[in-house]
Structures are given as structure tokens and as C-alpha cells.
Design an enzyme around this catalytic site. Structure first.
Site, PDB file in Angstrom:
ATOM      1  N   ASP A 125      31.944   1.095   6.391  1.00 40.50           N
ATOM      2  CA  ASP A 125      31.270   2.422   7.300  1.00 40.50           C
ATOM      3  C   ASP A 125      30.377   2.681   6.519  1.00 40.50           C
ATOM      4  O   ASP A 125      30.150   2.952   5.443  1.00 40.50           O
ATOM      5  CB  ASP A 125      32.507   3.334   7.095  1.00 40.50           C
ATOM      6  CG  ASP A 125      32.223   4.394   8.236  1.00 40.50           C
ATOM      7  OD1 ASP A 125      32.322   4.374   9.415  1.00 40.50           O
ATOM      8  OD2 ASP A 125      31.577   5.507   7.685  1.00 40.50           O
ATOM      9  N   ASN A 133      19.837   8.126  12.738  1.00 38.00           N
ATOM     10  CA  ASN A 133      19.645   8.588  14.385  1.00 38.00           C
ATOM     11  C   ASN A 133      18.847  10.099  14.650  1.00 38.00           C
ATOM     12  O   ASN A 133      18.013  10.124  15.301  1.00 38.00           O
ATOM     13  CB  ASN A 133      20.869   8.511  14.883  1.00 38.00           C
ATOM     14  CG  ASN A 133      21.403   7.123  15.426  1.00 38.00           C
ATOM     15  OD1 ASN A 133      20.552   6.169  15.674  1.00 38.00           O
ATOM     16  ND2 ASN A 133      22.607   7.029  15.602  1.00 38.00           N
ATOM     17  N   ASP A 142      19.306   1.751  15.960  1.00 41.37           N
ATOM     18  CA  ASP A 142      19.605   0.211  16.482  1.00 41.37           C
ATOM     19  C   ASP A 142      18.968  -0.758  15.672  1.00 41.37           C
ATOM     20  O   ASP A 142      19.810  -1.977  15.416  1.00 41.37           O
ATOM     21  CB  ASP A 142      18.973  -0.185  18.049  1.00 41.37           C
ATOM     22  CG  ASP A 142      19.964   0.632  18.896  1.00 41.37           C
ATOM     23  OD1 ASP A 142      20.926   1.253  18.533  1.00 41.37           O
ATOM     24  OD2 ASP A 142      19.392   0.740  20.192  1.00 41.37           O
ATOM     25  N   ASP A 168      28.850   2.692  13.601  1.00 40.71           N
ATOM     26  CA  ASP A 168      28.790   2.421  12.412  1.00 40.71           C
ATOM     27  C   ASP A 168      29.609   1.590  11.595  1.00 40.71           C
ATOM     28  O   ASP A 168      29.597   1.681  10.150  1.00 40.71           O
ATOM     29  CB  ASP A 168      27.898   3.572  11.595  1.00 40.71           C
ATOM     30  CG  ASP A 168      29.009   4.560  11.263  1.00 40.71           C
ATOM     31  OD1 ASP A 168      30.028   4.495  11.920  1.00 40.71           O
ATOM     32  OD2 ASP A 168      28.556   5.400  10.673  1.00 40.71           O
TER      33      ASP A 168
END
Length: 264
Positions: A125, A133, A142, A168
Site C-alpha cells: 500500500d 494527487n 497516474d 494505490d
């Protein structure tokens, strides 16, 4: 006095079946003596048939080409349903499909007396992905995910499996590996990743992630193995938060996967 007429009466046959044509008694008698037909076996005169061999070969080649194209199309559509569009890795569905086959292979291996079989699952993770973001935009996010995918694929063997489970979260299936070797390999990958970054708009986005390791074998179910690896990953992430300077220790230790992905 009335006469009884049967269907064998030549005059009746002539009147009812020959539309008034002259009646031939000899033909009538020969027909009556013929044995009845059995089924639908009626003799036909032989008709010669000419087959163009080259045309037939051409049609067969066309049919084979069409079948091959259809099979290729089906395989492509199946791969779309199993592949993550952004990274090209297996998606969650593809991962579980492959994981089931891995555990089934471990059962077969054990049944043949070739050892226990199995391997190690690593759940990964990313740390701080939401900030990427929020700060740099989703295009940066991305690009970051694609770079992580390339890093993980390059860090494992060809027979191992890399998947993006969603958001993620990634997964590694280290096949034919024991628990100690799998845990050591996961630490090596995490250390290697920390030394790298993802370039974006004159900035270097650091790579950080938490991981959980869980061995699997012939007696395990894939859902339970994933749950345990996910639990180990959350404990690892909680410890990293407590050790990181400038972090608040009051953050929740374990959130559900659904909540975590909603905020990713």
C-alpha cells in the site's frame, strides 16, 4: 340389386386414379406383384461430381483463418477483463483467478509427494499517494502508479505475479518461496523503492510504501491469505506513522480497505 366394388376393380381405378386414361391391365398386375418399398430407399442413377481441390483448400484455409481470428479476439477480450488498464498489470479479478490456480498447483504438488508447494503473498500500500494527487493532480498520480508497476515487475522473477488490486494497493505472489525468503525479498524491494523517485514537473516524487507478508500453501484459501497479509500491512503502516517525524500519532491505526480506497 346393388354390386359391391373394391379398390382392385380396374374400372374404379381407371375412373378415380387415371383421370379417364386407358387402363393397362398388364402394368396394373405387375405393380400389384412388386414387393413394398422399405423406408425411403429409392434407387437413383449415379451422377458424376467434379470437385475442385484447389478451391476446397482455399475455403479450408479461409475457415481456419477466421477461427484463428475469433480465438484471438476472445483471448483479447478475456485479457481486458483481467488487466488493469492504467498499469497493464493483472487487476483484482485477474489476480484472484491466478491465485486460485497457484493454490490448486500447490495441492497437486503435495499429492504427488513433491513437497508442500505454495509461496508468499505480499500486499503493498503506497504511503502519501493522496497527497500526490492533491498537490500535483491526477495525471501525476497516474504516472506515479505506472512507475510503481514497472518497478515491481522489474524487482521479481518471471514466474512471480504482480497485480494492482485497486487504488494505490498492489500485490505480489512470490511462488515457490518460503516465508523467511518472501519476507526478506519484500524488505529488499521496499528498500530499493525508497532510493528511487518519480520525476514530475521539475520535482522528484518519493516512493514510499507499507507492506504485509503472508505465506500460502495447499491448505489455504486465497481470501483468507489476502486478509492476513492486509492485516500485517496495516500494522506495518501504523508503525511507520508512529516513527515518522511530524506525523500525528492520533491517526487511526487500521481503516477498512473500502475507506482507504475512497480517500486514495
Amino acid at each position: 340389386m346393388s354390386a359391391v366394388v373394391t379398390t382392385q376393380d380396374p374400372d374404379v381405378i381407371a375412373a378415380e386414379h387415371h383421370d379417364g386414361l386407358p387402363f393397362d391391365r398388364g402394368t396394373h398386375d405387375r405393380l400389384l406383384r412388386m414387393p413394398p418399398l422399405r423406408g425411403s430407399r429409392i434407387a437413383h442413377s449415379a451422377v458424376p461430381v467434379t470437385v475442385d481441390a484447389s478451391a476446397l483448400e482455399s475455403q479450408l484455409a479461409e475457415a481456419r483463418a477466421t477461427i484463428a481470428e475469433q480465438r484471438e479476439r476472445i483471448a483479447y477480450l478475456e485479457s481486458l477483463s483481467m488487466t488493469d488498464e492504467l498499469t497493464g498489470l493483472l487487476n483484482r479479478r485477474g489476480f484472484f483467478s491466478h491465485f486460485r490456480r497457484e493454490i490448486a498447483a500447490a495441492r497437486r504438488q503435495r499429492a504427488k509427494g513433491n513437497g508442500k508447494g505454495g509461496g508468499v503473498l505480499v500486499i503493498i500500500d503506497l504511503d502519501g499517494f493522496k497527497r500526490i494527487n492533491d498537490t500535483h493532480g491526477h495525471m501525476a498520480g497516474d504516472a506515479y502508479l505506472r512507475q510503481i508497476a514497472r518497478l515491481l515487475v522489474g524487482a521479481v522473477r518471471e514466474e512471480d505475479v504482480v497485480a494492482r488490486l485497486g487504488g494505490d494497493e498492489f500485490a505480489l505472489l512470490l511462488t515457490n518461496t518460503d516465508a523467511a525468503c518472501g519476507a526478506a525479498r519484500a524488505r529488499q524491494i521496499a528498500t530499493m523503492a525508497c532510493r528511487r523517485g518519480v520525476p514530475w514537473s521539475n520535482a522528484e516524487l518519493p516512493i514510499r510504501f507499507s507492506f504485509g507478508v503472508q505465506p500460502y500453501g495447499a491448505d489455504d484459501r486465497e481470501e483468507e491469505v489476502v486478509r492476513l497479509a492486509d492485516s500485517h500491512m496495516y500494522r506495518n503502516k501504523a508503525g511507520r506513522r508512529l516513527r515518522s517525524p511530524g506525523r500525528k500519532a492520533a491517526q487511526p491505526v487500521a481503516r477498512s480497505a473500502a475507506n482507504r480506497r475512497a480517500t486514495a
